[in-house]
Enzyme design. Structure first.
Site, mmCIF file in Angstrom:
data_model
loop_
_atom_site.group_PDB
_atom_site.id
_atom_site.type_symbol
_atom_site.label_atom_id
_atom_site.label_comp_id
_atom_site.label_asym_id
_atom_site.label_seq_id
_atom_site.Cartn_x
_atom_site.Cartn_y
_atom_site.Cartn_z
ATOM 1 C CG HIS A 285 -5.016 -4.016 -6.487
ATOM 2 N ND1 HIS A 285 -3.778 -3.674 -6.947
ATOM 3 C CD2 HIS A 285 -5.349 -5.150 -7.154
ATOM 4 C CE1 HIS A 285 -3.378 -4.547 -7.849
ATOM 5 N NE2 HIS A 285 -4.320 -5.458 -7.997
ATOM 6 C CG HIS A 324 5.115 -1.115 -3.411
ATOM 7 N ND1 HIS A 324 5.349 -2.464 -3.536
ATOM 8 C CD2 HIS A 324 4.227 -0.784 -4.381
ATOM 9 C CE1 HIS A 324 4.628 -2.925 -4.545
ATOM 10 N NE2 HIS A 324 3.932 -1.935 -5.079
ATOM 11 C CG ASP A 380 -1.144 4.140 -7.244
ATOM 12 O OD1 ASP A 380 -1.485 4.153 -8.433
ATOM 13 O OD2 ASP A 380 -1.278 3.168 -6.499
#
Ligand code: ACO
Length: 447
Positions: A285, A324, A380
């Site tokens: 996460h 994702h 990210d």
């Protein structure tokens, strides 16, 4: 939402095809048919319960480990269209907020549903700014941690400890109490985070400075040394503010779900935020940006990228920061973050890993493996490089995520509390363990 009652159509042909907002199900075990209402593109799992083989049957349930196709709530906070790469808070596109808003204004929007008026924004900013101090005993608590304690572990513990300082927070159905805890939480999270960081360096804590903006004060508490008055670099202050905006909420992800789940037991919000922060601590996460940095360091140089991509395609490696669960298009936050990366590098110097990252992205966006699987850079991919360039150690990355996400967690929690359909969260299970058996005393169990 008040669903209409489902109807059972036993042993009969279902009414001729007309456009009805319903789903007809045939139970092949019994031959019975059922018509289940469809509302907002969903059927109610409880409507399945009437589907039974006989009177003694518990009724049909849906099985959905990891909730990949189950809506657990009705929400009006954040909208994501993963196919199109859309993210909106309360209807406002993330791109517009990142360009024109501030984190505190966006937090107000997420929490209260509308952009604040000038007077509301001033009042909100004043109250957050005046709730940044933490009780001196929390400092002693932080001092008890080992010098190399992970700052995320310290954050989880100290935010939980706050509940013992504010027993009034238990009054969760009192609107005024919730407002007060909201201000405290949003005000104090950066202080806890910065103090955890300073503790890990063995440096004295820096108290909040009420003259500074929310991100400016955070930078002050992190990095001030001997200067009488800390002056944050304007570009870094704005970059951090935008990163906070981008991370403020992301609908029903793992930590938001933890917040709602734990909060559904009616525990105080500090304890629920501690649970949500713990969920964010996990590498699947909040920890992926660290994995991106490690991958880029492992690749080492631009000319080694094709070789690495080959190994990814052979299934030996993953291209971290790509792909994702929801976005099957360019993550809209990644586009904004890429721009910020250049702004931060202008001030702090170019992160040498950037060229490796750009080459990975260039190859991946053209390569059939990634194109057919719809793997694009996610939030990210660039954040780790920005945080590293700003001087943060990797252990601080999830902490930098938790600070702004506090606004989203509180909004999700409050929406859950005020939703008359919500109860204590309690999923069902499919039990496949032993049937009843009799206890055997230890001396009769054999080896
Ligand atoms: N590199 C290489 N191949 C990948 C990657 C990747 N990063 N991501 C997915 N794939 C491949 C899978 O191997 C699979 O291939 P196959 O069809 O040949 O088996 C296909 O793409 C579909 O992938 P899934 O794993 O089914 O997709 P899922 O939605 O379950 O996973 C996830 C999404 C976990 C984010 C995944 O893409 C991943 O591991 N990415 C790298 C880690 C990462 O960057 N995480 C951050 C996410 S953003 C956030 O959480 C804040």
């Amino acid at each position: 939402m008040n669903p209409s009652k489902p109807t059972t159509v036993e042993n009969s042909a279902v009414a001729s095809h007309t456009t009805r907002e319903s789903l007809t199900v045939t139970d092949n075990r019994t031959g019975r048919q059922y018509e289940l209402p469809i509302k907002h593109g969903t059927i109610r799992a409880m409507d399945l319960r009437q589907i039974r083989v006989d009177e003694g049957d518990f009724g049909l349930m849906s099985y959905d480990p990891a909730f990949t196709n189950t809506a657990s709530c009705i929400s009006r906070i954040t909208f994501i269209d993963g196919e199109k790469g859309i993210l909106r808070y309360r209807g406002y596109p993330i791109e517009e907020l990142a360009e024109k808003s501030t984190f505190l204004e966006t937090a107000y929007l997420i929490l209260y549903g509308e952009l604040p008026t000038r007077a509301q924004l001033d009042d909100w900013t004043f109250h957050i700014t005046h709730h940044t101090f933490i009780h001196e005993s929390i400092k002693k608590f932080l001092d008890g941690f080992h010098y190399d304690a992970h700052p995320m572990g310290m954050l989880v513990s100290t935010v939980a400890a706050l509940s013992t300082f504010y027993p009034d927070a238990k009054d969760i159905f009192n609107e005024e109490s919730r407002r007060k805890q909201t201000r405290r939480l949003i005000g104090k999270m950066p202080t806890l985070a910065a103090f955890a960081y300073r503790h890990s360096l063995g440096m004295p804590f820096v108290y909040p400075d009420n003259d500074l903006s929310y991100p400016g004060n955070f930078l002050n508490m992190l990095f001030r040394t001997t200067e009488l008055k800390y002056k944050p670099n304007a570009a870094l202050e704005r970059a951090l503010d935008v990163l906070f905006i981008l991370h403020a909420d992301h609908e029903q992800n793992c930590s938001a779900n933890a917040m709602r789940n734990v909060g559904s037991s009616h525990v105080d919000p500090y304890s629920a935020i501690a649970a949500a922060t713990a969920a964010l601590y996990g590498p699947l996460h909040g920890g992926a940006n660290e994995a991106v940095l490690r991958m880029l360091m492992e690749i080492g140089s631009v000319n080694k990228v094709p070789e690495y991509i080959k190994r990814v395609k052979a299934g030996e490696k993953k291209l971290m920061g790509f792909g994702h669960r929801i976005y099957k298009n360019y993550d809209p936050r990644a586009k904004i973050i890429k721009r910020i990366a250049y702004e931060v590098f202008d001030v702090m110097g170019r992160n040498p890993l950037l060229d490796i990252a750009l080459e990975c992205e260039r190859i991946a966006l053209e390569d059939e493996y990634f194109v057919t699987r719809r793997l694009y850079p996610n939030v990210d991919f660039y954040t780790g490089m920005i945080y590293q360039a700003m001087g943060f150690p990797v252990t601080m990355f999830p902490v930098l995520f938790a600070i702004p996400r506090t606004a989203g967690w509180i909004a999700q929690w409050e929406e859950m509390l005020l939703d008359p359909e919500q109860k204590i969260a309690r999923p069902r299970q499919v039990y496949l363990g032993h049937d009843q058996r009799s206890y055997i005393p230890v001396e009769h169990r054999g080896e």
